[in-house]
Design an enzyme around this catalytic site. Structure first.
Site, mmCIF file in Angstrom:
data_model
loop_
_atom_site.group_PDB
_atom_site.id
_atom_site.type_symbol
_atom_site.label_atom_id
_atom_site.label_comp_id
_atom_site.label_asym_id
_atom_site.label_seq_id
_atom_site.Cartn_x
_atom_site.Cartn_y
_atom_site.Cartn_z
ATOM 1 N N TRP A 102 0.823 -1.215 0.000
ATOM 2 C CA TRP A 102 0.000 0.000 0.000
ATOM 3 C C TRP A 102 0.846 1.249 0.000
ATOM 4 C CZ3 TRP A 102 -4.324 -0.595 -2.137
ATOM 5 C CH2 TRP A 102 -5.055 -1.763 -1.972
ATOM 6 N N ASP A 170 -1.866 6.512 6.318
ATOM 7 C CA ASP A 170 -2.897 5.648 5.754
ATOM 8 C C ASP A 170 -3.195 4.599 6.826
ATOM 9 O OD1 ASP A 170 -4.454 3.785 4.499
ATOM 10 O OD2 ASP A 170 -3.097 3.424 2.818
ATOM 11 N N LYS A 194 -12.508 -1.858 5.750
ATOM 12 C CA LYS A 194 -11.664 -2.819 6.454
ATOM 13 C C LYS A 194 -12.179 -2.999 7.879
ATOM 14 C CE LYS A 194 -9.148 -2.910 2.769
ATOM 15 N NZ LYS A 194 -8.051 -2.021 2.478
HETATM 16 C C1 LIG Z 1 -7.485 -1.489 1.233
HETATM 17 C C2 LIG Z 1 -6.417 -0.479 1.439
HETATM 18 C C3 LIG Z 1 -6.243 0.600 0.555
HETATM 19 C C4 LIG Z 1 -7.098 0.783 -0.675
HETATM 20 O O1 LIG Z 1 -8.404 1.052 -0.334
HETATM 21 P P1 LIG Z 1 -9.525 1.375 -1.428
HETATM 22 O O2 LIG Z 1 -10.653 1.826 -0.589
HETATM 23 O O3 LIG Z 1 -9.774 0.123 -2.186
HETATM 24 O O4 LIG Z 1 -8.994 2.466 -2.300
HETATM 25 C C5 LIG Z 1 -5.248 1.497 0.817
HETATM 26 N N1 LIG Z 1 -4.455 1.369 1.904
HETATM 27 C C6 LIG Z 1 -4.588 0.364 2.771
HETATM 28 C C7 LIG Z 1 -3.682 0.276 3.954
HETATM 29 C C8 LIG Z 1 -5.569 -0.604 2.570
HETATM 30 O O5 LIG Z 1 -5.711 -1.614 3.441
#
Ligand SMILES: *Cc1c(COP(=O)(O)O)cnc(C)c1O
Length: 358
Positions: A102, A170, A194
């Protein structure tokens, strides 16, 4: 019908109580005769749902004054671009820490907007640790890292010291899994699917002084300032996702808040890691002190048995244990809504499989 034990990395398991409540309120939300999906986002009812969700999120994280909370769309992936668009403020440079899939994606997207410097990377050890030594340029606009790498299962358990440089995280796959000192950050973002709610909602928590710096040409829905001024309703927001996230916030508050959910998350993760470490049949290769409490990747001694392992798990009502294609093996995502009993069931099956095939 019995509920399955769902180890998906996302969209992921939601609290049963939340789903049941949403079911009860499906045809008639509190005497309005409407489903939340059918409500105008400008109407009194939905405005109260959104305001209460924001208030509950602020309470849970103890967000200090001086931060905006935005309910946006486009996922964490859109933030990979939206952050440089809003935070560069003419500086033309940003620093990134790379700890897995990521953060690599975040770098790639930012490179279209600015000069990116890699302040730290764990690539030398196949992304199996959280580097603590960062080499941040003093004139960078911000420093970005992924506080929990969902695929590699690496979590920063302490907030890195960024001094006076805005720290951007993030936190998609572990926001609300533990208390968080928001004041250490310039910006925190997370896709909801998530650990928080349904897909379609992205939460952005941003310090006031970082709002209002968007580059010329930034689309208005992507400008934090315009979204903040409109209470995240510059256009139609993801109304139903906000409603469900709001129910999840209430669920968390009722069970005792983030300190209590952290206690439960530690217990679940410890059960699984202790078993992995005591076995020579399974293996997790992340540096023990940087292991994620939310996403637990592991491999079998003999990868040709992966298929049999997954098939047996599914027969026992446990799904989505296949690891990400980039790393292989298995991955158990054990977010807030995964009960301890789900992890106990997984460990019992792992023992059974090891006894038979080990
Ligand atoms: C799933 C995830 C993303 C991407 O998320 P989307 O909503 O599909 O754009 C980005 N960063 C992390 C840490 C993730 O787990």
């Amino acid at each position: 019908m019995a509920r399955i034990v769902n180890f998906s990395a996302g969209p992921a398991v939601l609290p049963e109580e939340v789903l049941a409540r949403a079911g009860d309120e499906m045809l008639d939300w509190r005497g309005t005769g409407m489903c939340v999906m059918e409500m105008s986002h400008r109407g009194r009812e939905f405005m109260s749902i959104a305001a209460e969700a924001e208030k509950d999120l602020r309470d849970l994280l103890a967000i200090p004054p001086g931060y905006k909370v935005l309910f946006l769309q486009g996922g964490a992936t859109l933030q990979f671009a939206q952050i440089p668009m809003n935070l560069l403020a003419g500086k033309g440079k940003a620093d990134y820490v790379v700890t897995g899939e990521w953060s690599k994606k975040a770098v790639k997207e930012a490179q279209a907007y600015c000069d990116v410097h890699i302040a730290a990377s764990s690539e030398d050890k196949a992304f199996t640790y959280a580097p603590s030594q960062w080499n941040v340029r003093p004139d960078t606009a911000y420093v970005h890292y992924c506080s929990n790498e969902t695929i590699g299962g690496v979590e920063f358990h302490a907030i890195p010291e960024a001094k006076n440089i805005p720290l951007v995280a993030d936190a998609s796959s572990h926001l609300l899994s533990r208390p968080l000192e928001v004041s250490k950050f310039g910006l925190i973002y997370a896709g909801a699917q998530k650990n928080i709610g349904p897909a379609g909602l992205t939460i952005v928590i941003v310090r006031d002084d970082l709002v209002g710096r968007a580059a010329k040409g930034t689309p208005s829905v992507m400008d934090y300032k315009q979204q903040a001024a409109a209470d995240s309703m510059l256009n139609t927001p993801a109304t139903y996702s906000i409603y469900i996230a709001g129910l999840v916030f209430k669920w968390l508050k009722a069970l005792g808040g983030l300190a209590e959910i952290e206690r439960r998350n530690i217990a679940k993760a410890q059960l699984l890691y202790d078993y992995l470490d005591g076995s020579s049949f399974y293996r997790n290769s992340v540096n023990p002190k940087d292991r994620s409490r939310m996403n637990v990747p592991f491999t079998l001694k003999d990868a040709t048995q992966d298929g049999a392992f997954l098939k047996g798990a599914e027969e026992r009502g446990m799904v989505q244990l296949k690891g990400h294609r980039s790393v292989g093996g298995m991955r158990a995502s054990i977010y807030n809504a995964m009960p301890l009993a789900g992890v106990q069931q997984l460990v019992a099956y792992m023992k059974e499989f090891e006894a038979k095939h080990g």
